[in-house]
Design a protein around this motif. Structure first.
Motif, PDB file in Angstrom:
ATOM      1  N   HIS A  32     -20.404  20.327  20.958  1.00  0.00           N
ATOM      2  CA  HIS A  32     -19.689  19.191  21.536  1.00  0.00           C
ATOM      3  C   HIS A  32     -18.662  18.626  20.562  1.00  0.00           C
ATOM      4  CE1 HIS A  32     -18.903  15.433  23.633  1.00  0.00           C
ATOM      5  NE2 HIS A  32     -19.247  14.780  22.545  1.00  0.00           N
ATOM      6  N   ALA A  87     -27.545  17.461  14.490  1.00  0.00           N
ATOM      7  CA  ALA A  87     -28.340  18.364  15.317  1.00  0.00           C
ATOM      8  C   ALA A  87     -27.490  19.547  15.746  1.00  0.00           C
ATOM      9  CB  ALA A  87     -28.874  17.624  16.542  1.00  0.00           C
ATOM     10  N   VAL A  88     -28.110  20.727  15.735  1.00  0.00           N
ATOM     11  CA  VAL A  88     -27.377  21.945  16.081  1.00  0.00           C
ATOM     12  C   VAL A  88     -26.784  21.848  17.479  1.00  0.00           C
ATOM     13  CG1 VAL A  88     -27.597  24.424  16.410  1.00  0.00           C
ATOM     14  CG2 VAL A  88     -28.798  23.318  14.523  1.00  0.00           C
ATOM     15  N   ASN A  89     -27.512  21.231  18.395  1.00  0.00           N
ATOM     16  CA  ASN A  89     -27.030  21.123  19.775  1.00  0.00           C
ATOM     17  C   ASN A  89     -25.789  20.253  19.894  1.00  0.00           C
ATOM     18  OD1 ASN A  89     -29.173  22.704  20.640  1.00  0.00           O
ATOM     19  ND2 ASN A  89     -30.479  20.949  21.114  1.00  0.00           N
ATOM     20  N   ASP A  90     -25.533  19.401  18.918  1.00  0.00           N
ATOM     21  CA  ASP A  90     -24.378  18.509  18.976  1.00  0.00           C
ATOM     22  C   ASP A  90     -23.109  19.136  18.413  1.00  0.00           C
ATOM     23  OD1 ASP A  90     -25.931  16.502  20.065  1.00  0.00           O
ATOM     24  OD2 ASP A  90     -26.394  15.598  18.109  1.00  0.00           O
ATOM     25  N   THR A 120     -27.418  29.705  14.325  1.00  0.00           N
ATOM     26  CA  THR A 120     -28.332  29.059  13.384  1.00  0.00           C
ATOM     27  C   THR A 120     -28.996  30.122  12.520  1.00  0.00           C
ATOM     28  OG1 THR A 120     -28.796  27.255  14.930  1.00  0.00           O
ATOM     29  CG2 THR A 120     -30.346  27.580  13.130  1.00  0.00           C
ATOM     30  N   THR A 130     -18.723  29.303  19.188  1.00  0.00           N
ATOM     31  CA  THR A 130     -20.168  29.484  19.261  1.00  0.00           C
ATOM     32  C   THR A 130     -20.808  28.810  18.058  1.00  0.00           C
ATOM     33  OG1 THR A 130     -21.956  31.082  19.554  1.00  0.00           O
ATOM     34  CG2 THR A 130     -20.226  31.659  17.986  1.00  0.00           C
TER      35      THR A 130
END
Length: 284
Positions: A237, A231-234, A251, A248
């Protein structure tokens, strides 16, 4: 068919390079004296897996698939997406106002990034891949290159060697992405730059949904048939966990249209060596 690429790269507009805490590096290593280190599973053990990872992908099978695809006479026909993403990564490199005496491409394939770079920007380029045929059939480029047969999770280089590390459409096929990112962080110099691209979580969304709906209708349930993507949000992290700062995640969405599923499978087969590459949850 929507193909979503997630690009973990440095913040080019605000801070050019990652700042990382690390013990003082050793004296600079000239390009001709790049050192190799022994690793648990190095160049000779491409099928080995990281003990802490969930082994979704058979790495030895992946090597065979990539070798098969690199031998095909019409391989250029299926390289359009790799060419496009490689060109975009090269553009990111040119945006950075400095040169890179020594660079590394992790999972280079046939050299889809290096072909877009020049000697004024990159002095010497190391290219690693698990498929020897991809390295043998590399595209033409003006930069001096060194080909190294190596797994993305087990880079055989010493610490603090490279000014730049790039990777294009390769890291989503490793079993232990955190380890691969840690390896990249390790071989980078303290002021080094990492720019990479991998498929994001919404890649092949339409194919995944179509297979689930069809199997639910026919079988009353479904099994996962498409490889899991990060997932892009991961990604932010995972990069921070690997030691990167000032980063940064962008996408890019590249839409490729196919008349049907079988045409898509043909494209996947020509590009990565198996029409069932997306079926990674099944025993291949």
């Amino acid at each position: 068919m929507r193909l979503q690429t997630a690009l973990p790269l440095e913040m080019l507009r605000l801070t050019r390079f990652p700042t990382r805490w690390r013990r003082p590096p050793a004296a600079g290593v000239p390009a001709k004296n790049v050192g190799f280190r022994k690793v648990a599973s190095g160049v000779s053990s491409l099928g080995s897996a990281s003990p802490r990872s969930l082994n979704i992908f058979d790495r030895d099978l992946k090597r065979k698939q990539k070798n098969w695809a690199a031998r095909q006479p019409e391989r250029i026909k299926f390289d359009y997406l790799k060419e496009e993403v490689g060109s975009r990564i090269a553009d990111r490199i040119y945006d950075i106002a400095r040169d890179f005496p020594l660079a590394l491409d992790v999972g280079c394939g046939r050299g889809y990034i290096a072909q877009h770079l020049n000697k004024e920007t990159v002095g010497k380029f190391f290219q690693t891949d698990i498929a020897e045929n991809a390295l043998k059939n590399a595209l033409e480029m003006e930069i001096p290159t060194v080909s190294v047969l190596a797994d993305e999770e087990f880079l055989p280089f010493r610490e603090n060697i490279f000014d730049l590390v790039v990777s294009s459409l390769s890291l989503h096929w490793v079993n232990d992405l955190p380890r691969a990112l840690e390896q990249i962080h390790c071989v980078l110099k303290p002021d080094g730059v990492f720019i990479g691209a991998l498929f994001g979580g919404d890649t092949l969304y339409e194919l995944r949904c179509s297979l689930q709906l069809a199997e639910t209708e026919r079988e009353g349930g479904f099994s996962p048939h498409v490889s899991p993507f990060t997932a892009v949000n991961d990604l932010g992290h995972l990069l921070g966990r690997a030691g990167f700062n000032t980063l940064t995640v962008d996408t890019d969405e590249i839409q490729v249209n196919y008349p049907g599923m079988f045409e898509l499978m043909e494209d996947l087969q020509g590009g990565v060596g198996s029409s069932r590459e997306v079926m990674a949850w099944e025993k291949l």
